[in-house]
Each structure stands twice: as C-alpha cells, then as structure tokens.
Scaffold this active site. Structure first.
Site, PDB file in Angstrom:
ATOM      1  CB  SER A  66      10.388   1.738  -1.903  1.00 25.25           C
ATOM      2  OG  SER A  66       9.784   2.666  -2.145  1.00 25.25           O
TER       3      SER A  66
ATOM      4  CE1 TYR B 212       8.411   1.876   3.168  1.00 29.45           C
ATOM      5  CE2 TYR B 212       8.656   3.410   1.494  1.00 29.45           C
ATOM      6  CZ  TYR B 212       8.310   2.275   1.953  1.00 29.45           C
ATOM      7  OH  TYR B 212       8.153   1.163   1.013  1.00 29.45           O
TER       8      TYR B 212
HETATM    9  N1  NAP Z   1       2.659  -0.423  -1.497  1.00 33.03           N
HETATM   10  C1  NAP Z   1       3.375   0.337  -1.963  1.00 33.03           C
HETATM   11  O1  NAP Z   1       3.194   1.438  -2.360  1.00 33.03           O
HETATM   12  C2  NAP Z   1       4.848   0.040  -1.932  1.00 33.03           C
HETATM   13  C3  NAP Z   1       5.741   0.561  -2.736  1.00 33.03           C
HETATM   14  C4  NAP Z   1       6.782   0.218  -3.217  1.00 33.03           C
HETATM   15  C5  NAP Z   1       7.675  -0.750  -2.177  1.00 33.03           C
HETATM   16  N2  NAP Z   1       6.507  -1.404  -1.225  1.00 33.03           N
HETATM   17  C6  NAP Z   1       7.282  -2.329  -0.309  1.00 33.03           C
HETATM   18  O2  NAP Z   1       6.563  -3.706  -0.763  1.00 33.03           O
HETATM   19  C7  NAP Z   1       6.620  -4.550   0.452  1.00 33.03           C
HETATM   20  C8  NAP Z   1       5.210  -5.115   0.826  1.00 33.03           C
HETATM   21  O3  NAP Z   1       4.376  -3.932   0.970  1.00 33.03           O
HETATM   22  P1  NAP Z   1       2.634  -3.983   0.583  1.00 33.03           P
HETATM   23  O4  NAP Z   1       2.519  -2.680   0.020  1.00 33.03           O
HETATM   24  O5  NAP Z   1       2.353  -5.281   0.118  1.00 33.03           O
HETATM   25  O6  NAP Z   1       2.153  -3.817   2.308  1.00 33.03           O
HETATM   26  P2  NAP Z   1       0.792  -4.464   2.737  1.00 33.03           P
HETATM   27  O7  NAP Z   1      -0.094  -4.595   2.011  1.00 33.03           O
HETATM   28  O8  NAP Z   1       0.663  -3.600   4.057  1.00 33.03           O
HETATM   29  O9  NAP Z   1       1.756  -5.792   3.423  1.00 33.03           O
HETATM   30  C9  NAP Z   1       2.520  -5.626   4.434  1.00 33.03           C
HETATM   31  C10 NAP Z   1       2.840  -7.212   4.781  1.00 33.03           C
HETATM   32  O10 NAP Z   1       3.902  -6.971   5.813  1.00 33.03           O
HETATM   33  C11 NAP Z   1       3.493  -7.900   7.146  1.00 33.03           C
HETATM   34  N3  NAP Z   1       3.956  -7.115   8.242  1.00 33.03           N
HETATM   35  C12 NAP Z   1       3.612  -5.670   8.613  1.00 33.03           C
HETATM   36  N4  NAP Z   1       3.970  -5.295   9.858  1.00 33.03           N
HETATM   37  C13 NAP Z   1       4.766  -6.643  10.087  1.00 33.03           C
HETATM   38  C14 NAP Z   1       5.437  -7.004  11.242  1.00 33.03           C
HETATM   39  N5  NAP Z   1       5.670  -6.165  12.477  1.00 33.03           N
HETATM   40  N6  NAP Z   1       6.305  -8.173  11.494  1.00 33.03           N
HETATM   41  C15 NAP Z   1       5.928  -9.049  10.556  1.00 33.03           C
HETATM   42  N7  NAP Z   1       5.282  -8.757   9.473  1.00 33.03           N
HETATM   43  C16 NAP Z   1       4.720  -7.590   9.158  1.00 33.03           C
HETATM   44  C17 NAP Z   1       1.980  -7.555   6.937  1.00 33.03           C
HETATM   45  O11 NAP Z   1       1.761  -8.699   7.814  1.00 33.03           O
HETATM   46  P3  NAP Z   1       0.040  -8.886   8.561  1.00 33.03           P
HETATM   47  O12 NAP Z   1      -0.849  -8.000   7.709  1.00 33.03           O
HETATM   48  O13 NAP Z   1      -0.239 -10.096   8.604  1.00 33.03           O
HETATM   49  O14 NAP Z   1       0.519  -8.035   9.871  1.00 33.03           O
HETATM   50  C18 NAP Z   1       1.757  -7.670   5.557  1.00 33.03           C
HETATM   51  O15 NAP Z   1       2.100  -9.450   4.993  1.00 33.03           O
HETATM   52  C19 NAP Z   1       7.073  -3.519   1.701  1.00 33.03           C
HETATM   53  O16 NAP Z   1       8.574  -3.738   1.768  1.00 33.03           O
HETATM   54  C20 NAP Z   1       7.007  -2.097   1.133  1.00 33.03           C
HETATM   55  O17 NAP Z   1       7.866  -1.135   1.559  1.00 33.03           O
HETATM   56  C21 NAP Z   1       5.414  -1.061  -1.138  1.00 33.03           C
END
Ligand code: NAP
Length: 274
Positions: free
Chosen positions: A130, A143
């Site tokens: 991130s 985070y």
């Molecule tokens: N969204 C942003 O603004 C952003 C920005 C920069 C970086 N990121 C990074 O991008 C990555 C993906 O994030 P996203 O925004 O796509 O998030 P998201 O839509 O909330 O998806 C998160 C994913 O992680 C899984 N997950 C959550 N808790 C878990 C656990 N305890 N064990 C196993 N799996 C788990 C969820 O599975 P379930 O739904 O099946 O529980 C889901 O598939 C993360 O590493 C995040 O830090 C996100």
C-alpha cells in the site's frame, strides 16, 4: 498460481484479469459462496480451484498448505488478502490490532516461508502492499506498521533470493474502492480531494507489474511523489499532513463499528491514501 483474498475487491479483479490471460488459479478466501461464484464466471472454470482459510489462524494456514493443487509446485504466489482498521490507536481494541498484524504481515511471511520449497524456478512472489507502506498516516498507525513491514520483508527476501530464480515483487496500490474501506473513508477522500482507483485498474496494473517482474510499483499520482518525498524529507510531509489532521480525526472517530456477527468481516476496516 495461488492468489489470497480472491473473494473480493482487488483480489477478485486480479483473478478475472489473470484468468483472462490463461492463468490456472488456486483462489483463496473465507467466503466459499463468493469464491464459487467467481470461479464459475471465470474463463475455463475447470482450470481453477478454491480454498477456504482464515489466514489469521496458523491451523487454517496449515490446512491451506495441504491443498493438493500445491503439490504440483507453484510458479506465482500473490499475497493479497489484507484488512485495516481506520481509527485512532486509542480507539482500537487489542483484537483489532492483532487481526491487522496477523493477516497483513505474519500470514504473508509464514505462507511464503512454507511455500518456498514448492516454488518452481522461475517463480514470482508478489506482495500487495500500500502507499501506506511508505507513508505513515494518522488513523492508520497499525495498518501502516503492517504494510511498512511487508515492504521490508519483500525487499529483504528479494535480495536474499537474488539469482535463485525466485523474484519477490512489492506492488502498492493507493486508495481503491473496495469493501476494505467504510463509507467514511471515501467521504474523507472526497473532502481531501484524494483520488480513488477502481479494483479493475489496480488489477490491470498489477498484472503488468507481474509480467514485467517489476520489483517495486507505486500506483497513482501524487502518491508516488509523496512516497519519495516522505523518504527524503519526512519533515515536509509532517507539515502537509498536519493540516489534514483535524479532518482525518473527524472521520476516524466516526468510522462505524462492525455489525455484530454479520456482514463482511472487514467492513469496518478502512484505508485512505494521502
Ligand atoms: N482498498 C484499498 O484502498 C487498498 C489500498 C491499498 C492497498 N490495499 C491492499 O490490497 C489488498 C486487497 O484489499 P481489498 O481492498 O481488495 O480488500 P477487500 O475487498 O476487503 O478484500 C479482502 C480480501 O481479503 C480476504 N480476507 C480478509 N480477512 C481475511 C482473513 N482473516 N483470512 C483470509 N482472508 C481474509 C477477504 O476474504 P473474505 O471476504 O472471503 O473474508 C477478501 O478476499 C490488501 O492487502 C489491502 O491492504 C487496498
């Protein structure tokens, strides 16, 4: 190819992008129904498998590692699953702190360690970081700690594995519209004039970085500049972010609590990039 966190957001978009390019995927998540739906909608569903595991649990990680698809060896591991908690540190529970550290840093380290002997050569490990892995931001102290650590892990392991045929990439999106973030974060972004990417745009860029084996990728402008500036002149960034502090606190203090026992388990976890 093992993709963690494929059941939503960036992971789901990545699965679609990778499958369209012919990848055979082991799709991980916690929600079986979401993964089954995704798998059925991908080109050649018969090429993909799903695995359910809470990566915060060492027992469930061990179960994931026993999946037969991993016996054949692995050419790509994408550590994408993650969560966050947009809140002042004093408002976070011990459990919320632990959950972020377990999922965002311990799980990728332990998964990568356990899978190293099964990685083919050549192989790629891509860690989804991130902008907050290089910029400390109020409301995201835990985070940020986890994502700074993930960046350090990626860099050190990449250097450790130099010349072995295994590349380690660190790919860092900025704010992205997914279920990771509560509405308060998007409202704050709007007030601060911060741009938000779509998961599809992020996934497209991630696949390009994967194909080019780009070791360090930062998405978005001016975030790329802030990342460099924070490394060189953090005092300047302190001053710029101090001006946003009151606004950030207003949203961070009003980030809604999780709905007990229902909904997306990370629905209260938020991220907003400067
Ligand atoms: N969204 C942003 O603004 C952003 C920005 C920069 C970086 N990121 C990074 O991008 C990555 C993906 O994030 P996203 O925004 O796509 O998030 P998201 O839509 O909330 O998806 C998160 C994913 O992680 C899984 N997950 C959550 N808790 C878990 C656990 N305890 N064990 C196993 N799996 C788990 C969820 O599975 P379930 O739904 O099946 O529980 C889901 O598939 C993360 O590493 C995040 O830090 C996100």
């Amino acid at each position: 190819m093992l993709l963690t966190g494929a059941s939503g957001g960036i992971g789901e978009a990545l699965a679609q992008e990778l499958a369209a390019q012919g990848a055979h995927l082991l799709l991980h998540g916690r929600r079986a129904s979401a993964l089954e739906r995704l798998c059925k909608a991908l080109p050649h569903p018969e090429h993909h498998q799903i695995v359910i595991a809470d990566l915060g649990s060492s027992q469930e990680r061990a179960r994931l590692l026993q999946h037969p698809a991993l016996d054949e060896g692995l050419d790509v591991l994408i550590n994408n699953a993650g969560c966050n908690q947009f809140a002042w540190l004093e408002d976070q529970s011990a459990e919320q702190v632990e959950r972020q550290l377990l999922l965002n840093i311990e799980a990728p380290i332990q998964l990568t360690r356990a899978l190293l002997p099964r990685l083919r050569k050549p192989a790629v490990v891509m860690n989804i970081g991130s902008s907050f892995g290089a910029i400390g931001y109020a409301g995201y102290s835990v985070y940020c700690a986890s994502k700074f650590a993930l960046r350090g892990f990626s860099e050190a392991l990449g250097r450790e594995l130099e010349g072995t045929g295994i590349k380690v990439l660190h790919f860092a999106p900025r704010a992205t519209r997914t279920r990771l973030n509560p509405e308060a974060a998007y409202e704050m972004n709007a007030e601060l004039g911060t741009r938000t990417d779509s998961p599809q745009d992020v996934a497209e860029a991630a696949v390009i970085a994967l194909c080019n084996e780009t070791r360090r990728s930062w998405l978005g402008w001016p975030e790329k500049l802030f990342v460099r500036l924070n490394g060189l002149l953090p005092g300047l960034v302190d001053k710029a972010l101090a001006k946003q502090r009151v606004i950030i606190e207003r949203y961070a203090r009003h980030s809604p609590p999780p709905a007990a026992g229902k909904g997306h388990p990370t629905a209260v976890m938020t991220e907003k990039e400067p």
